[in-house]
Design an enzyme around this catalytic site. Structure first.
Site, PDB file in Angstrom:
ATOM      1  N   SER A 152      31.225  29.583 -15.688  1.00 51.46           N
ATOM      2  CA  SER A 152      30.069  29.993 -16.477  1.00 51.46           C
ATOM      3  C   SER A 152      28.809  29.262 -15.997  1.00 51.46           C
ATOM      4  CB  SER A 152      30.353  29.770 -17.962  1.00 51.46           C
ATOM      5  OG  SER A 152      29.426  30.451 -18.769  1.00 51.46           O
ATOM      6  N   GLU A 246      33.139  41.798 -19.138  1.00 55.17           N
ATOM      7  CA  GLU A 246      32.211  40.705 -19.433  1.00 55.17           C
ATOM      8  C   GLU A 246      30.755  41.141 -19.290  1.00 55.17           C
ATOM      9  OE1 GLU A 246      32.746  36.611 -18.331  1.00 55.17           O
ATOM     10  OE2 GLU A 246      34.512  37.171 -17.157  1.00 55.17           O
ATOM     11  N   HIS A 276      35.767  36.023 -21.031  1.00 53.24           N
ATOM     12  CA  HIS A 276      34.922  35.093 -20.281  1.00 53.24           C
ATOM     13  C   HIS A 276      35.730  33.877 -19.845  1.00 53.24           C
ATOM     14  CE1 HIS A 276      31.242  33.217 -19.011  1.00 53.24           C
ATOM     15  NE2 HIS A 276      31.324  32.246 -19.907  1.00 53.24           N
TER      16      HIS A 276
END
Length: 321
Positions: A152, A246, A276
């Site tokens: 991320s 996502e 995610h």
């Protein structure tokens, strides 16, 4: 085929995580509350026998070494950069993942506790990542002995660190792995809208708010903030993992496309219906465990390639008869 574990976890995330993230204000009080809640979750983790954790000072950056039991390739290390929107997270929260990745890659992992926004906005996290990488070099690692990995916001940090290393002429790592990387702080990817309802975890409308907390009053098109706009020439091989539903799908896909165009070797895995950073959820998801195993193979293969290249370069030329 999507596993029943994924279907169940996606449903739970929609209720327990996505709703909270969609409604909770991004102010200092709620950010502090989230950090405290995640710290309580991390404290419940019980590591398997044989895994050791050792605190480290990585060039002035708090960090920890994660070392699994079993086979290890001598002298190889992964520098891990955690996610959390640049606002939450720390290495203790990731231990149930980092030991698995370390085991898959037959190495130890240095997971750093970089400074977080909004108290420490950009470029604090980048400077901490760069300092920890320099520290690994100072400890005797060659760049080809290192791999980078992150999820991320940590995936963003991996790519930005690569750009900084190239800019400063430092030895590049052998490879880099990004899980659901947040590569476009402008939020211009089509999947931010198209997958807004399908994403089981992230509410797409909060991305821009997070970007402004991390890098206030800055142009988010800057490649050092949004590496999706960067020139990837000369960077090491990349492995990208992302779920098909996502909001950050296009963040990974576009980086893969731009990197390939620049001549970088890219392995892109788009996993059907995965949440995610699904590899980080390997303790729950078989698809996550498969991704961790694939990550280990990728890292090991490029360490082997780097070693072979180094041997060819250093071998004396054969005498001509």
């Amino acid at each position: 085929m999507v596993s029943w574990q994924t279907r169940m976890l996606n449903g739970l995330m929609r209720v327990a995580v996505k709703r909270r993230l969609a409604r909770q204000p991004l102010d200092p009080a709620h950010i502090a509350e989230t950090r405290a809640r995640l710290a309580r979750l991390a404290a419940r983790n019980v590591l398997p026998e044989g895994v050791t954790i050792a605190a480290a000072d990585a060039g002035g950056v708090a960090a920890e070494w994660v070392q699994p039991g079993g086979l290890k390739v001598p002298g190889k290390s992964i520098l891990y950069l955690h996610g959390g929107g640049y606002m939450v997270g720390d290495p203790t929260l990731y231990r149930m993942f980092t030991w698995r990745l370390a085991q898959a890659a037959c190495c130890r992992i240095l997971a750093i506790d970089y400074r977080l926004a909004p108290e420490h906005p950009y470029p604090a996290a980048v400077e901490d990542a760069l300092a920890s990488y320099r520290w690994l070099l100072d400890q005797g690692h060659d760049g080809s002995d290192i791999a980078l990995a992150g999820d991320s916001a940590g995936g963003n940090l991996v790519l930005v660190l690569l750009l900084r290393l190239r800019e400063e002429g430092l030895p590049l790592p052998a490879s880099a792995v990004c899980y659901s990387p947040w590569t476009d702080l402008t939020g211009s990817g089509g999947s931010v809208t198209l997958n807004a309802r399908r994403d089981p975890m992230l509410p797409g409308h909060r991305l821009r708010e997070s970007a402004h907390l991390y890098a206030p009053h800055m142009d988010h098109r800057d490649p050092m903030l949004s590496p999706v706009f960067a020139d990837f020439r000369g960077l090491p091989p990349l492995a990208l993992f992302v779920g098909s539903t996502e909001v950050l799908l296009d963040d990974a896909v576009r980086v893969g496309d731009r990197a390939r165009y620049a001549g970088v070797e890219v392995e892109l895995t788009i996993a059907p219906a995965q949440p995610h950073v699904y590899p980080v959820l390997a303790r729950f998801l078989p698809e996550g465990r498969e991704a961790v195993a694939a990550s280990g193979r990728f890292v090991l293969a490029h360490w082997l390639r780097a070693t072979e290249t180094r041997v060819r370069v250093t071998q004396p030329a054969r005498a001509i008869a």
